[in-house]
Design a protein around this motif. Structure first.
Motif, PDB file in Angstrom:
ATOM      1  N   GLN A   1       0.951  -1.208  -0.089  1.00 44.61           N
ATOM      2  CA  GLN A   1      -0.114   0.071   0.069  1.00 44.61           C
ATOM      3  C   GLN A   1       0.976   1.397  -0.023  1.00 44.61           C
ATOM      4  O   GLN A   1       0.519   2.407  -0.548  1.00 44.61           O
ATOM      5  N   TYR A   2       2.026   1.247   0.699  1.00 48.46           N
ATOM      6  CA  TYR A   2       3.008   2.257   0.715  1.00 48.46           C
ATOM      7  C   TYR A   2       3.416   2.605  -0.738  1.00 48.46           C
ATOM      8  O   TYR A   2       3.564   3.686  -1.185  1.00 48.46           O
ATOM      9  N   GLU A   3       3.988   1.482  -1.499  1.00 48.61           N
ATOM     10  CA  GLU A   3       4.476   1.689  -3.001  1.00 48.61           C
ATOM     11  C   GLU A   3       3.122   2.180  -3.932  1.00 48.61           C
ATOM     12  O   GLU A   3       3.358   3.091  -4.789  1.00 48.61           O
ATOM     13  N   VAL A   4       2.011   1.698  -3.643  1.00 50.25           N
ATOM     14  CA  VAL A   4       0.919   2.216  -4.327  1.00 50.25           C
ATOM     15  C   VAL A   4       0.670   3.617  -4.145  1.00 50.25           C
ATOM     16  O   VAL A   4       0.328   4.380  -5.120  1.00 50.25           O
ATOM     17  N   ASP A   5       0.608   4.109  -2.970  1.00 51.01           N
ATOM     18  CA  ASP A   5       0.507   5.500  -2.712  1.00 51.01           C
ATOM     19  C   ASP A   5       1.681   6.543  -3.305  1.00 51.01           C
ATOM     20  O   ASP A   5       1.409   7.598  -3.312  1.00 51.01           O
ATOM     21  N   LEU A   6       2.748   5.982  -3.059  1.00 52.44           N
ATOM     22  CA  LEU A   6       3.789   6.638  -3.594  1.00 52.44           C
ATOM     23  C   LEU A   6       4.080   6.766  -5.140  1.00 52.44           C
ATOM     24  O   LEU A   6       4.350   7.804  -5.679  1.00 52.44           O
ATOM     25  N   TYR A   7       4.006   5.790  -5.834  1.00 54.20           N
ATOM     26  CA  TYR A   7       4.095   5.785  -7.198  1.00 54.20           C
ATOM     27  C   TYR A   7       3.033   6.105  -7.917  1.00 54.20           C
ATOM     28  O   TYR A   7       3.159   6.034  -9.343  1.00 54.20           O
ATOM     29  N   GLN A   8       1.779   6.171  -7.447  1.00 55.36           N
ATOM     30  CA  GLN A   8       0.674   6.835  -8.102  1.00 55.36           C
ATOM     31  C   GLN A   8       0.997   8.244  -8.821  1.00 55.36           C
ATOM     32  O   GLN A   8       0.461   8.577  -9.730  1.00 55.36           O
ATOM     33  N   THR A   9       1.755   8.983  -8.007  1.00 58.91           N
ATOM     34  CA  THR A   9       2.106  10.249  -8.536  1.00 58.91           C
ATOM     35  C   THR A   9       3.467  10.240  -9.068  1.00 58.91           C
ATOM     36  O   THR A   9       4.554   9.781  -8.709  1.00 58.91           O
ATOM     37  N   GLU A  10       3.409  10.525 -10.582  1.00 64.84           N
ATOM     38  CA  GLU A  10       4.316  10.522 -11.263  1.00 64.84           C
ATOM     39  C   GLU A  10       5.710  11.261 -11.057  1.00 64.84           C
ATOM     40  O   GLU A  10       6.830  10.905 -11.377  1.00 64.84           O
ATOM     41  N   SER A  11       5.518  12.389 -10.273  1.00 63.02           N
ATOM     42  CA  SER A  11       6.325  13.167  -9.697  1.00 63.02           C
ATOM     43  C   SER A  11       7.528  12.676  -9.080  1.00 63.02           C
ATOM     44  O   SER A  11       8.552  13.037  -8.700  1.00 63.02           O
TER      45      SER A  11
END
Length: 561
Positions: free
Chosen positions: A86-96
């Motif tokens: 869930q941490y990676e999903v929240d992190l990599y959803q933002t392309e910046s």
């Protein structure tokens, strides 16, 4: 409940000829304390009351079912298969937030997964070999019980060892011409120089064991299983599969100290019979081609010496020297070739060992050299009318010592006749050194070094320049010193060995099989048999009691009288 736990949390090593990409592991985790146990208990009470028709708690039942779903999860994971937390999903959803090409690839996969709503995992996720998951994170969060509060000395050392990745190519390095050995290496030198050559890929199966509704926090991530595989087919799994044993106990940190069950199962698909037979045929064909390739490099023709020539190859080793007066010993040796013997041009027939310090073994001080040497010689008798006995090469050697003040002393001289029979031989040669009369010579040897030496080292036997009938050494004083141990592996190679007539002459000597030396060979055999019989008689006499020997001597004197 605690009686069913599996306490063996060590790693297991497997070896597989199949590709590691076919590995599949089923991971199952389940919460067994706190909210899950209370919810399950209340849910059973609600069901029993509903059957009686007392009350209906549909809302509480739905919440209980939702809680039970989030408290247990099962997932099948393949080798280097990426499942996002869930941490990676929240992190990599933002392309910046994506910087590397791998992170951009993760962004694309997560967005596609969000559009299709096909996310398979909630708590269980993976870190592949390409992710940034360092060693200190693995050591910081100990998962399995029992756990050590501090890492062991070996764990700290292995954490500093650099693993060479598969894509890394070996870099050519120049060997320093000075300081080949670093006697006092620093910690930084050990860390930079110690490299494991075997390429290893690592994969971590992780678990987010945080409370329901609070997933995605780094402090709630724990390692469930560590998998390592190298190019040789060796697979290391920690912890091992349950294999019909109890579940592994997982205990989280913090105030709640919740306990989870962990099950690991190997669900890799078995190979079909047709595929197994095809694989065996492929391996057999591969091994056959490799064998043919090696045969093509070696060739079919076996190298043979010319007719009438014996080829002698000696692969030896100076094992040790023992029983000498001083320390820091070294041995100087050379091979003396008699008449009719020759060697390969530009082939060195001498050598010097390294200086070796002695070590106390029992009652003696022993210096272990383990110094290998190799000689290749040829025998060819040109004059067939010569009636002299054939001689074998002789290895002459002398033992010397060297102290801290660069004072060297001659410790002993000796010789070794190369055996006439092929095979393995272990021989111990005793040595002596010249002794000069008077105390001045011994004082000079002790204080300033040096000792009487032989001008010709072959004088320890019969010098090659001696042409007389008798060699007199009257007046020459010597002192017995220590001994040197040799091991020899002798190989004899001749065309006569494969001759059909030579197979019927096994009792003849090697030199006799070369042709034209039957008389000399028979005399040589008689002398060798006499020496063996004499040695057996001496050994038997030493084992007899002293009183029996004295009695036999008295009987012989009385009979002669």
């Amino acid at each position: 409940m605690a009686d069913g736990w599996c306490t063996d949390t060590g790693e297991s090593v497997y070896r597989s000829r199949d590709a590691v990409k076919n590995l599949r592991i089923r991971v199952h985790i389940q919460r067994v304390t706190s909210t899950a146990a209370l919810s399950q208990h209340l849910h059973q009470q609600v069901l029993s009351q509903q059957e009686r028709g007392v009350i209906e708690l549909d809302t509480f039942s739905s919440q209980t079912q939702a809680a039970s779903i989030t408290d247990a999860e099962e997932l099948v994971v393949g080798w280097q298969e990426k499942f996002f937390s869930q941490y990676e999903v929240d992190l990599y959803q933002t392309e910046s937030n994506c910087q590397t090409p791998l992170e951009h690839q993760y962004h694309t996969e997560i967005m596609a997964m969000e559009r299709t709503k096909r996310r398979q995992n909630q708590r269980i996720f993976t870190y592949t070999d390409f992710d940034r998951f360092s060693k200190w994170e693995e050591q910081a969060q100990s998962l399995l019980i029992p756990a050590q509060p501090t890492p062991t000395f070996l764990a700290e050392r292995m954490a500093n060892v650099r693993h060479r990745r598969q894509e890394r190519r070996p870099v050519e390095s120049n060997v320093p011409k000075s300081r080949l050995i670093t006697w006092e290496p620093s910690e930084e030198f050990i860390k930079n120089s110690h490299i494991i050559n075997t390429p290893v890929q690592t994969m971590y199966i992780m678990g987010d064991l945080g409370p329901s509704g609070k997933l995605g926090l780094k402090e709630n991530e724990y390692i469930l299983c560590t998998i390592k595989a190298d190019g040789n087919g060796v697979i290391t799994i920690k912890p091992d599969f349950n294999n019909n044993r109890g579940a592994y106990r997982l205990e989280t940190h913090g105030e709640k100290r919740e306990v989870w069950r962990l099950y690991l199962e190997n669900v890799s698909s078995h190979i079909h019979v047709e595929e197994k037979e095809r694989e065996q045929r492929m391996y057999k064909d591969l091994y056959t081609r490799h064998k043919d390739y090696l045969n093509s490099l070696v060739g079919q023709d076996f190298e043979m010496p010319p007719l009438g020539i014996l080829r002698l190859i000696v692969n030896g080793e100076i094992v040790s020297a023992q029983g000498y007066e001083y320390d820091n010993l070294y041995v100087h040796f050379f091979l003396d070739l008699p008449n009719n013997w020759s060697s390969v041009p530009f082939h060195c027939l001498s050598g010097v060992t390294q200086t070796c310090r002695t070590h106390s073994v029992g009652k003696e001080d022993v210096a272990f050299f383990s110094y290998p040497f190799s000689f290749e010689t040829f025998f060819h008798k040109e004059d067939e009318s010569d009636g002299s006995l054939p001689q074998w090469p002789v290895l002459y050697f002398k033992v010397l010592s060297l102290d801290f003040w660069q004072r060297y002393r001659t410790e002993g001289y000796g010789f070794l006749v190369i055996p006439s029979t092929p095979g393995y031989h272990r021989m111990t040669c005793h040595t002596w050194r010249p002794l000069q009369s008077g105390r001045v010579a011994e004082l000079r040897r002790f204080f300033i070094g040096g000792a009487p030496e032989l001008e010709d080292i072959s004088y320890v036997r019969v010098p090659g320049t001696f042409k007389g009938e008798r060699l007199s050494r009257f007046g020459f004083r010597t002192q017995t010193t220590g001994s040197v141990t040799f091991t020899l592996n002798c190989i004899q190679h001749a065309r006569a060995f494969i001759d059909a007539n030579a197979l019927k002459k096994r009792r003849q000597t090697v030199l006799d099989q070369l042709g034209g030396h039957s008389q000399q060979g028979s005399v040589y055999n008689v002398l060798e048999a006499f020496q063996r019989a004499r040695k057996r008689m001496q050994d038997a006499r030493e084992t007899l009691p002293r009183d029996l020997i004295n009695t036999s001597a008295q009987l012989n004197s009385e009979s002669s009288a």
